[in-house]
Design an enzyme around this catalytic site. Structure first.
Site, PDB file in Angstrom:
ATOM      1  N   GLN A 117     -13.973  13.987  -7.146  1.00 21.70           N
ATOM      2  CA  GLN A 117     -14.368  15.178  -7.922  1.00 21.70           C
ATOM      3  C   GLN A 117     -15.225  14.726  -9.101  1.00 21.70           C
ATOM      4  O   GLN A 117     -16.437  14.665  -8.990  1.00 21.70           O
ATOM      5  CB  GLN A 117     -13.142  15.971  -8.346  1.00 21.70           C
ATOM      6  CG  GLN A 117     -12.458  16.659  -7.160  1.00 21.70           C
ATOM      7  CD  GLN A 117     -11.319  17.572  -7.564  1.00 21.70           C
ATOM      8  OE1 GLN A 117     -11.143  17.931  -8.718  1.00 21.70           O
ATOM      9  NE2 GLN A 117     -10.512  17.963  -6.592  1.00 21.70           N
ATOM     10  N   CYS A 118     -14.597  14.364 -10.230  1.00 22.90           N
ATOM     11  CA  CYS A 118     -15.443  13.860 -11.321  1.00 22.90           C
ATOM     12  C   CYS A 118     -15.974  12.482 -10.971  1.00 22.90           C
ATOM     13  O   CYS A 118     -16.985  12.043 -11.488  1.00 22.90           O
ATOM     14  CB  CYS A 118     -14.678  13.815 -12.641  1.00 22.90           C
ATOM     15  SG  CYS A 118     -13.641  12.352 -12.848  1.00 22.90           S
ATOM     16  N   VAL A 311      -2.521 -19.207 -20.125  1.00 26.02           N
ATOM     17  CA  VAL A 311      -2.867 -17.897 -19.564  1.00 26.02           C
ATOM     18  C   VAL A 311      -3.225 -18.042 -18.099  1.00 26.02           C
ATOM     19  O   VAL A 311      -4.137 -18.773 -17.732  1.00 26.02           O
ATOM     20  CB  VAL A 311      -4.001 -17.232 -20.369  1.00 26.02           C
ATOM     21  CG1 VAL A 311      -4.497 -16.010 -19.647  1.00 26.02           C
ATOM     22  CG2 VAL A 311      -3.470 -16.832 -21.746  1.00 26.02           C
ATOM     23  N   ASP A 413      11.351  -7.011 -14.745  1.00 24.58           N
ATOM     24  CA  ASP A 413      11.950  -6.758 -13.435  1.00 24.58           C
ATOM     25  C   ASP A 413      12.527  -8.021 -12.831  1.00 24.58           C
ATOM     26  O   ASP A 413      13.573  -7.986 -12.187  1.00 24.58           O
ATOM     27  CB  ASP A 413      10.867  -6.213 -12.488  1.00 24.58           C
ATOM     28  CG  ASP A 413      10.723  -4.725 -12.614  1.00 24.58           C
ATOM     29  OD1 ASP A 413      11.560  -4.019 -12.044  1.00 24.58           O
ATOM     30  OD2 ASP A 413       9.802  -4.264 -13.307  1.00 24.58           O
ATOM     31  N   GLN A1247      -9.709  21.981  -6.426  1.00 28.61           N
ATOM     32  CA  GLN A1247      -9.275  22.455  -7.752  1.00 28.61           C
ATOM     33  C   GLN A1247      -7.798  22.860  -7.713  1.00 28.61           C
ATOM     34  O   GLN A1247      -7.045  22.603  -8.653  1.00 28.61           O
ATOM     35  CB  GLN A1247     -10.119  23.662  -8.177  1.00 28.61           C
ATOM     36  CG  GLN A1247     -11.532  23.301  -8.568  1.00 28.61           C
ATOM     37  CD  GLN A1247     -11.561  22.372  -9.762  1.00 28.61           C
ATOM     38  OE1 GLN A1247     -11.172  22.734 -10.851  1.00 28.61           O
ATOM     39  NE2 GLN A1247     -11.989  21.138  -9.536  1.00 28.61           N
ATOM     40  N   GLU A1314      -8.352  26.856 -13.461  1.00 24.94           N
ATOM     41  CA  GLU A1314      -7.134  26.731 -14.264  1.00 24.94           C
ATOM     42  C   GLU A1314      -5.846  27.293 -13.647  1.00 24.94           C
ATOM     43  O   GLU A1314      -4.774  26.734 -13.849  1.00 24.94           O
ATOM     44  CB  GLU A1314      -7.349  27.443 -15.613  1.00 24.94           C
ATOM     45  CG  GLU A1314      -8.382  26.784 -16.489  1.00 24.94           C
ATOM     46  CD  GLU A1314      -8.738  27.656 -17.673  1.00 24.94           C
ATOM     47  OE1 GLU A1314      -9.250  28.773 -17.460  1.00 24.94           O
ATOM     48  OE2 GLU A1314      -8.489  27.243 -18.804  1.00 24.94           O
TER      49      GLU A1314
HETATM   50  C1  LIG Z   1      -0.331  -2.576 -16.310  1.00 29.31           C
HETATM   51  C2  LIG Z   1       0.824  -3.536 -16.276  1.00 29.31           C
HETATM   52  C3  LIG Z   1       1.975  -3.187 -15.625  1.00 29.31           C
HETATM   53  C4  LIG Z   1       3.067  -4.040 -15.605  1.00 29.31           C
HETATM   54  N1  LIG Z   1       4.204  -3.666 -14.951  1.00 29.31           N
HETATM   55  C5  LIG Z   1       5.265  -4.502 -14.922  1.00 29.31           C
HETATM   56  C6  LIG Z   1       6.468  -4.142 -14.262  1.00 29.31           C
HETATM   57  O1  LIG Z   1       6.570  -3.057 -13.687  1.00 29.31           O
HETATM   58  N2  LIG Z   1       7.512  -5.012 -14.299  1.00 29.31           N
HETATM   59  C7  LIG Z   1       7.413  -6.226 -14.926  1.00 29.31           C
HETATM   60  O2  LIG Z   1       8.372  -6.982 -14.904  1.00 29.31           O
HETATM   61  N3  LIG Z   1       6.301  -6.583 -15.552  1.00 29.31           N
HETATM   62  C8  LIG Z   1       5.231  -5.751 -15.570  1.00 29.31           C
HETATM   63  N4  LIG Z   1       4.100  -6.132 -16.222  1.00 29.31           N
HETATM   64  C9  LIG Z   1       4.090  -7.418 -16.915  1.00 29.31           C
HETATM   65  C10 LIG Z   1       3.543  -8.518 -16.030  1.00 29.31           C
HETATM   66  O3  LIG Z   1       4.330  -8.682 -14.887  1.00 29.31           O
HETATM   67  C11 LIG Z   1       3.528  -9.750 -16.833  1.00 29.31           C
HETATM   68  O4  LIG Z   1       2.627  -9.550 -17.881  1.00 29.31           O
HETATM   69  C12 LIG Z   1       3.070 -10.926 -16.015  1.00 29.31           C
HETATM   70  O5  LIG Z   1       3.953 -11.286 -15.022  1.00 29.31           O
HETATM   71  C13 LIG Z   1       2.800 -12.109 -16.904  1.00 29.31           C
HETATM   72  O6  LIG Z   1       2.126 -13.060 -16.124  1.00 29.31           O
HETATM   73  P1  LIG Z   1       0.667 -13.551 -16.489  1.00 29.31           P
HETATM   74  O7  LIG Z   1       0.360 -14.649 -15.592  1.00 29.31           O
HETATM   75  O8  LIG Z   1      -0.290 -12.442 -16.474  1.00 29.31           O
HETATM   76  O9  LIG Z   1       0.913 -13.977 -17.975  1.00 29.31           O
HETATM   77  P2  LIG Z   1      -0.124 -14.370 -19.073  1.00 29.31           P
HETATM   78  O10 LIG Z   1      -0.545 -13.160 -19.830  1.00 29.31           O
HETATM   79  O11 LIG Z   1      -1.199 -15.171 -18.488  1.00 29.31           O
HETATM   80  O12 LIG Z   1       0.815 -15.260 -19.993  1.00 29.31           O
HETATM   81  C14 LIG Z   1       1.956 -14.708 -20.536  1.00 29.31           C
HETATM   82  C15 LIG Z   1       2.774 -15.669 -21.376  1.00 29.31           C
HETATM   83  O13 LIG Z   1       3.522 -16.531 -20.542  1.00 29.31           O
HETATM   84  C16 LIG Z   1       3.344 -17.892 -20.907  1.00 29.31           C
HETATM   85  N5  LIG Z   1       3.305 -18.669 -19.684  1.00 29.31           N
HETATM   86  C17 LIG Z   1       2.690 -18.316 -18.545  1.00 29.31           C
HETATM   87  N6  LIG Z   1       2.924 -19.201 -17.594  1.00 29.31           N
HETATM   88  C18 LIG Z   1       3.686 -20.161 -18.153  1.00 29.31           C
HETATM   89  C19 LIG Z   1       4.241 -21.344 -17.660  1.00 29.31           C
HETATM   90  N7  LIG Z   1       4.065 -21.743 -16.420  1.00 29.31           N
HETATM   91  N8  LIG Z   1       4.981 -22.077 -18.503  1.00 29.31           N
HETATM   92  C20 LIG Z   1       5.164 -21.705 -19.787  1.00 29.31           C
HETATM   93  N9  LIG Z   1       4.665 -20.595 -20.290  1.00 29.31           N
HETATM   94  C21 LIG Z   1       3.939 -19.830 -19.475  1.00 29.31           C
HETATM   95  C22 LIG Z   1       2.061 -17.939 -21.664  1.00 29.31           C
HETATM   96  O14 LIG Z   1       2.041 -18.969 -22.610  1.00 29.31           O
HETATM   97  C23 LIG Z   1       1.993 -16.572 -22.288  1.00 29.31           C
HETATM   98  O15 LIG Z   1       2.624 -16.600 -23.536  1.00 29.31           O
HETATM   99  C24 LIG Z   1       2.993  -5.292 -16.254  1.00 29.31           C
HETATM  100  C25 LIG Z   1       1.818  -5.664 -16.918  1.00 29.31           C
HETATM  101  C26 LIG Z   1       0.745  -4.797 -16.942  1.00 29.31           C
HETATM  102  C27 LIG Z   1      -0.507  -5.197 -17.657  1.00 29.31           C
HETATM  103  S1  FES Z   2     -12.031  12.275  -9.268  1.00 32.65           S
HETATM  104 FE1  FES Z   2     -10.412  10.975  -9.750  1.00 32.65          FE
HETATM  105  S2  FES Z   2     -10.363  11.040 -11.890  1.00 32.65           S
HETATM  106 FE2  FES Z   2     -11.838  12.512 -11.407  1.00 32.65          FE
END
Ligand SMILES: Cc1cc2nc3c(=O)[nH]c(=O)nc-3n(C[C@H](O)[C@H](O)[C@H](O)COP(=O)(O)OP(=O)(O)OC[C@H]3O[C@@H](n4cnc5c(N)ncnc54)[C@H](O)[C@@H]3O)c2cc1C
Ligand code: FES
Ligand code: FES
Length: 1382
Positions: A117-118, A311, A413, A1247, A1314
């Site tokens: 749509q959009c 990271v 989790d 809509q 609407e």
């Molecule tokens: C939109 C969104 C939804 C999410 N939903 C959920 C959810 O439903 N349930 C849930 O549990 N989580 C959820 N998360 C969180 C997500 O699971 C965690 O952010 C993710 O698992 C972290 O992993 P990363 O590799 O991205 O961490 P990064 O951001 O890369 O690092 C996170 C931290 O962990 C440390 N670290 C990473 N690896 C190591 C290592 N091997 N040893 C020591 N330190 C380490 C880093 O130093 C840093 O401080 C969500 C996140 C987002 C953005």
């Molecule tokens: S069509 Fe999905 S946000 Fe507008």
């Protein structure tokens, strides 16, 4: 900060098959900004910037040197640091197809199925499914729905998206169509080369004929005997050979790097600290990223820079840096450290490298499970069941196992499950390696673990389970998918052989304490006890002592979260009993109890969309009444559609970031911009004093400062704006502005506070028919009740966006603004700059959704932006981030409705007195009009003879609320329907019966004395009853409820009568300008803006019919104030009615002008007539005008004709509710609507479905939370949940009532944007019905209060299960609640 003497390395990766190298990349850059700003690939959109909406989804492919395989992953470009892409290949929506070459089947199918749509979400949807198909060309419907869990759409209701993509589940039938010219590789096919004029691409009327397929696109096609909205035959086939290959150069590069690494290690001496030549570094203004390539290097780096985070997925660190302003001078990204991905199998279990993503973990565990006996894989299977519920696929594809553990989110989790499962970590540092158990001692505080800063988690040991060991995990979240959990619970128990006595037990919870919590006393109690009800009665009491959530606990929902710990424990009790039974232990499990552990239904079934075929006599070329695809659907799906922020950057352009108040009610003592002006790149700070013209906007006599200068009245109020050469610099500048406040006393936030302190905007509105006071004396029953309805965030996927360009002479400005109301924006800019309106032209190509939120607020923002452009004489762009947009721009008004109702024993309501208090926020905006609209709809579909409504807009210290789809009607009728539900509950009768006895029928008069015929209202109701098989299903529901203890079903039928047109007569006018060019092509301009509602598509249909030319000849470029002036807003569901008539008028004029020529050359073509007309000096340009209906409302006399007509509809919904968690699923929805003769059934059904799901969001899940200091806490998709795919009804049927022409609008159609939003309340009332059934088990009969939205929290607590009832009401703690109860 540099870690070595090394200079920044060269970044090398591929985008859409092209090599990208960059020697100067700033490591803070995300892939999304790199694509959009640097590579000018604007197809990927930014909807949230935080991984929560999926609009930025792209495919990332990598080569694995060990397995020699290529992986394709969907990822969120907004969180992916571009420097992590070295060696990867990225595919964006532009890379898979375009109208210039060929469109991809994924792009085609979402477009054809009317799933765009959009279009703002469309590229993300396309890329998610594209990636799925690259990995699995034969997906199931379940695969598709899981894939789309991380992609939000605010417009469609998801049904058409699922419908379009479902065609990939039947490849043999849908793609093997031998009749398609394309199917066998015919290069001449109209689609083969992405022909823009292709019948598919533009919904083109004549090209279908050109291909010998006259029905194509134009007609609903027959499908399974019914008329279908799109043609499923001859779809472009999925052809893997056409896809981009992984760049061979990247394979060679990876192999060479691997070889070099091996050689380096072979030559390396013990204790050698030499840095591997392959280690990469990227240095930016504020920080560096280092990519070690081996574990030694990683440990060395970590020991030298212990404060530097590791990271991997950047899903935790990324949002922290982006949204919380956390700065890390050095980041270590070990994504190339092989050891972090190693998998080692032992007889006791498996060591999984901590760098593996959550998706990789799913594959690893899936393989392990296949190779081991069931009893050894209890933990693995629990993890496999749980992992798909974490975030969306895009996040799981990058988020690492180690990152999840170390992030130590309280509501993680994984941690409870890994802890309950006795997992341990291998932790390494330069000091050596050690094993650390993942248990309660691991978590030492809020987001803190025992790990030392220099520690690296190398891998995680996940043990096999033993015989007689059972592991389960549970979660409850605000939304079924892609939502952080409210509470998680994981449990493991070990029994002796054939015994029911526990030998070992481990229980962990997330979301109930600052850390993952082990309820010690509960575990002690359960050890050595028999697994039986008696034990658990004690367990629940002890658990209540273990879980301590006093009022005011961070996160709020204290009672709900406590009750969840009990009910999750109860689920475990039942699960274990069932498992024991399967293992041969003699236990009894009550079938009624078993419902507690069954998953809610989740399988989508085919839906119906029924609409009337056009008459056989209608010309093939005439597109009116046919389901024509949205005119831009294909370019939206290919990413070519241009939105405001996609406009190329112009020379000298600046970016504007707003500085907003952090106080709700305070005097501004000082605004110090000195530091801000020192930030590199900052050009200026725009203040109130810089405004050359009007500094306030006035509505209904109230002034609103464009920029606050003496006082602030809400958090988020705009104070000044920083303009800089880049967005990053402007953000830094804004953060450097220092404001000193002096708090003023007693801010008002809630409606109760406003009522008590009489904080109102004037005037109040009252409306009455009959004699309400007297009528109360004549009735059998009088009942008083109330309902609070929460606000709603528009959550248009495209945030507020604008670009203002000074032309450079005579104070002329061009404004590209994402607004629903260009004329008002023009007016506001002109008066702000003190220049005439003729110097300002406002241009709108399209909006990525608006829903009422892009009218007044946009005009204010554009005014401020224009001051910046005026003052600096440079183009200024302003695109709000999601969090800013949510904070600043307000939304739907929260409403408190109080009612007193008098009714008879047979359910007839004789008298009702309803009071509405709306939370307007700090300025009046359109709140008075909202109150008036509320008053006009208090009767809804019911003929209540004595009816009184009183309404007032309350002034509070919250951000000012504004127009939102439905404009008060969804709140107005909600109160009335709640009142009716209460009447039914008092009488002990089904609510639908009370609705029926009170419904208008035949010729009727509203409470403001407007005549109408309620026949079609009644028809919708009775048709819906039949179509939904209401009576039989209601019976089945009751039987279901008798059988089930913890699962209840509920049904509701809700009608709507919705007034169309503006009550302010002058707003009903419209104008158009139609040019015919010498080649016969036609350019239509009109006052409506295209925001996904398909107004341009419909206007093309109108022009095509009136000029008797194919649709393909008509084009609409944009809406602009210099082509059609003095337009009205695209709102009130009146866009097509008004603009359609104006376009019609202009086209009629032109057609008449051509009449002499047509008569001269009756066999001529359109082109020949136009050509001749030019030489005959006949004007080929005409304006059209439509005066619109003369609506009015006299509030003194309480009567009027505020609408042109009514749109009617009825929805019937059935839900299944999990009473233990408050989770629910809409099993089926049937909607019958009278929209007259639809001009375009696919657009109108779109809509209907989209509005319905937005209503479901309003009434069941979208909850704005403010802190006790008035700070909005819900500022993005992570905290504010709009409906996702999982919230669409499993069966979603829409029927357009046939043969109901509407004499009051163009081609007998009706406005539909609407009205149907309110019908989302049918889900609310179905939930309430299910709750009532649950309450009956506790002998709670009669009316009860359930406020809107019926979130899992409210629903679960309303069920009054034994688990909620045993929670003590007084639990100490602080009296200040965590969130305000508005
Ligand atoms: C939109 C969104 C939804 C999410 N939903 C959920 C959810 O439903 N349930 C849930 O549990 N989580 C959820 N998360 C969180 C997500 O699971 C965690 O952010 C993710 O698992 C972290 O992993 P990363 O590799 O991205 O961490 P990064 O951001 O890369 O690092 C996170 C931290 O962990 C440390 N670290 C990473 N690896 C190591 C290592 N091997 N040893 C020591 N330190 C380490 C880093 O130093 C840093 O401080 C969500 C996140 C987002 C953005
Ligand atoms: S069509 Fe999905 S946000 Fe507008
Ligand atoms: S913009 Fe990336 S997920 Fe929303």
């Amino acid at each position: 900060m540099s870690t070595t003497e090394k200079q920044t390395d060269m970044l090398c990766f591929y985008v859409n098959g092209k090599k990208v190298t960059d020697q100067h990349v700033d490591p803070e850059t995300t892939l999304l900004s790199y694509l959009r700003d640097k590579l000018r690939l604007t197809g990927s959109k930014s909807g949230c910037g935080g991984g929560g909406c999926g609009a930025c989804t792209v495919m990332m492919s990598r080569y694995d040197v060990i397995t020699k395989t290529i992986s394709h992953l969907s990822v969120n470009a907004c969180l992916l640091p571009v420097v992590q892409l070295h060696g990867a290949a990225v595919t964006t929506v532009e890379g898979i197809g375009s109208t210039k070459t060929r469109i991809h089947p994924v792009q085609e199918r979402i477009a054809l199925a009317h799933g765009s749509q959009c279009g703002f979400c469309t590229p993300g949807m396309v890329m998610s499914v594209y990636t799925l198909l690259r990995n699995n060309p034969h997906p199931t419907m379940e695969d598709i729905t899981l894939t789309l869990a991380g992609n939000l759409c605010r417009c469609t209701g998801y049904r058409p998206i699922l419908d379009g993509f479902s065609t990939f589940c039947q490849e043999s039938s849908s793609n093997g169509n031998a009749d398609c010219c394309r199917a066998n590789g015919n290069a001449d096919c109209c689609r083969a080369n992405g022909n823009a004029d292709c019948c598919r691409a533009n919904g083109n009327g004549d090209s279908g004929q050109a291909n010998g397929n006259a029905d194509f696109c134009q007609k609903g096609t027959e499908y399974n005997g019914a008329l279908d909205l799109f043609d499923r035959d001859g779809l472009l086939p999925l052809d893997e050979t056409q896809e981009l290959i992984f760049p061979p150069e990247l394979i060679l590069m990876s192999e060479a790097q691997s070889q070099a690494r091996q050689e380096f290690h072979a030559d390396r001496q013990e204790g050698d600290r030499q840095v591997h030549a392959d280690r990469q570094e990227f240095h930016g203004d504020r920080g560096s990223w280092v990519f070690p390539v081996c574990v030694e290097d990683l440990l060395h780096l970590k020991s030298t820079h212990p404060e530097a985070p590791l990271v991997l997925g950047n899903t935790n660190i990324g949002p922290e840096m982006k949204f919380k302003g956390v700065l890390h001078p050095l980041i270590i990204s070990p994504i190339r450290v092989k050891e972090l991905y190693d998998i080692t199998h032992t007889p006791q279990g498996v060591w999984v490298g901590a760098g593996n993503s959550l998706s990789a973990m799913q594959c690893i565990l899936g393989n392990v499970v296949k190779s081991l006996p069931d009893h050894e894989t209890e933990l693995y299977r629990a993890l496999l069941k749980h992992l798909p519920s974490i975030a969306g696929v895009q996040i799981r594809n990058v988020a690492s196992l180690g990152g999840n553990i170390v992030s130590a989110f309280p509501n993680s989790d994984l941690n409870p499950l890994l802890a309950a499962g006795n997992c341990k970590l291998k932790v390494v540092s330069t000091g050596g390696s050690r094993e650390v158990p993942l248990n309660e001692d691991f978590f030492v505080g809020f987001r803190k673990t025992v790990l030392k800063p220099e520690d690296v988690v190398l891998s995680v040991f996940i043990p096999r389970t033993r015989k007689w060991e059972i592991v389960r995990s549970y979660r409850q979240a605000p939304r079924k998918e892609n939502a952080l959990a409210t509470v998680t619970g994981a449990m493991r128990v070990l029994f002796g052989p054939l015994s029911m006595v526990t030998e070992e037990i481990s229980v962990y919870y997330g979301g109930v304490a600052p850390t993952t919590l082990r309820p010690r006393m509960t575990c002690d109690l359960l050890t050595g006890r028999r697994w039986e009800e008696q034990t658990f009665r004690e367990v629940y009491q002890v658990l209540l002592q273990d879980v301590d959530l006093p009022p005011g606990s961070p996160g709020g929902m204290e009672t709900f979260r406590t009750s969840l710990t009990l009910s999750l424990m109860f689920s475990f009790y039942l699960d274990v009993l069932t498992a024991l039974k399967h293992m041969g232990v003699a236990v009894d499990v009550s079938p009624a109890d078993c419902s507690a552990i069954e998953p809610l239904p989740r399988t989508f079934t085919p839906s119906l969309q029924e609409f009337q075929k056009v008459p056989d006599t209608q010309s093939e070329q005439d597109p009116v009444g046919r389901p024509i695809m949205h005119r831009s659907a294909v370019s939206q799906a290919t990413g070519e559609a241009v939105y405001c922020d996609d406009l190329p950057h112009t020379s000298g352009e600046l970016f504007m970031v707003l500085v907003t108040s952090t106080r709700a009610h305070a005097k501004i003592i000082e605004v110090n911009v000195t530091e801000a002006l020192r930030v590199p790149g900052v050009v200026d700070v725009i203040r109130h004093s810089d405004i050359p013209g009007r500094k306030v906007r006035t509505m209904f006599g109230y002034h609103e400062d464009l920029l606050a200068h003496t006082q602030v009245s809400c958090v988020g109020q705009m104070i000044c704006a920083v303009v800089a050469d880049t967005k990053a610099h402007a953000k830094r500048g804004a953060a450097a502005v220092k404001i000193r406040y002096e708090d003023l006393p007693n801010p008002i936030f809630t409606l109760e506070e406003a009522i008590e302190r009489k904080s109102f905007f004037e005037p109040h509105r009252t409306i009455e028919r009959g004699n309400v006071t007297e009528a109360f004396h004549t009735v059998h029953h009088v009942y008083e009740g109330q309902i609070a309805i929460g606000g709603q965030e528009h959550f248009y996927m495209e945030t507020q966006s604008m670009l203002i360009l000074p032309v450079g002479e005579d104070n002329e400005f061009k404004a590209y603004v994402s607004t629903q109301y260009p004329a008002y924006t023009q007016e506001c800019i002109a008066e702000t700059l003190a220049i005439p309106s003729n110097r300002v032209s406002v241009h709108v190509k399209r909006l990525g959704g608006a829903f009422g939120g892009k009218v007044t607020k946009t005009a204010i923002l554009a005014s401020i932006c224009s001051v910046a452009a005026y003052k600096t004489s440079r183009p200024v762009r302003c695109v709000l981030e999601r969090g800013e947009d949510m904070l600043i721009t307000g939304g739907r008004h929260p409403v408190l409705g109080k009612y007193k109702v008098g009714f008879m024993n047979d359910g007839r309501i004789q008298a009702a007195d309803i009071q509405y208090f709306t939370n307007a926020g700090n300025t009046i905006d359109e709140s008075l009009l909202v109150v008036e609209k509320i008053m006009l709809h208090i009767d809804s579909a019911y003929n209540i003879p004595h009816l009184r409504g009183r309404g007032v807009a309350c002034r509070t210290h919250l951000p000012s609320n504004t127009a939102f789809r439905g404009f008060g009607v969804p709140q107005s009728i909600m109160v009335l329907e709640n009142m009716i539900t209460d009447v039914a509950a008092v009488l002990g009768r089904p609510a639908h019966e009370v609705r029926e006895v009170n419904m208008y029928s035949g010729p009727s008069l509203t409470h403001y004395k407007m005549e109408f015929d309620a026949d079609n209202l009644q028809k919708c109701w009775s048709e819906c009853k039949v179509r939904s098989d209401y009576e039989a299903r209601r019976l089945a529901t009751e039987q279901f409820n008798q059988r089930q203890l913890w699962r209840k079903r509920g049904m509701a039928m809700i009608p709507i009568k919705y007034g169309i047109a503006f009550g302010e007569s002058f707003l009903n006018q419209a104008a158009a300008l139609v040019h015919v060019y010498k080649d016969g092509s036609v350019l239509v301009s009109h006052g409506g803006t295209e925001m996904g509602q398909g107004v341009h598509t419909k206007m093309q249909q109108v022009a095509s019919r009136e000029l008797h030319i194919p649709l393909s000849k008509v084009y609409i470029s944009e809406t602009s104030t210099n082509t059609v002036p003095n337009t009205c807003p695209s709102a009130a569901s009146f866009g097509t009615d008004a603009n359609g008539m104006a376009v019609k008028n202009a086209c009629e004029t032109l057609y008449q002008r051509l009449e002499p020529i047509r008569k001269q050359k009756p066999k001529g073509t359109w082109e020949s007539w136009v050509d001749a007309a030019f030489f005959e000096k006949i004007s080929l340009s005409a304006t059209g005008f439509y005066r619109g209906p003369d609506c009015y409302m006299n509030w003194e006399q309480m009567q009027g004709q505020p609408y042109a007509y009514f749109t009617y509809g009825t929805a019937c919904c059935e839900v299944e509710l999990d009473c233990l968690t408050g989770d629910y699923r809409t099993l089926r929805t049937d909607i019958v609507v009278d929209i007259g003769r639809s001009i375009n059934p696919s657009v109108d059904i779109g809509q209907i479905e989209g509005a319905f799901l937005q209503g479901v969001g309003l009434y069941t899940m979208e909850e704005l939370r403010f802190s006790p200091d008035g700070v909005l806490l819900t500022r993005g998709p992570s905290q504010y949940k709009i409906p996702a795919v999982c919230d669409a009804p499993l069966s979603f049927n829409v029927y357009l009532l046939p043969d109901v022409p509407n004499p009051h609008a163009i081609y007998s159609s009706k406005g539909i944007g609407e009205p149907i939003l309110f019908l989302g309340s049918a889900v609310f009332y179905a939930i309430k019905d299910a709750v009532a059934a649950a309450r009956r088990h506790s002998s709670l009969i009669g009316p009860f209060r359930l406020d809107s939205p019926a979130t899992p929290e409210r629903t679960c607590l309303a069920c009054q299960t034994p688990f909620t009832q045993i929670i003590p009401t007084s639990r100490g703690g602080c009296s200040k609640p965590w969130p305000l109860n508005l």
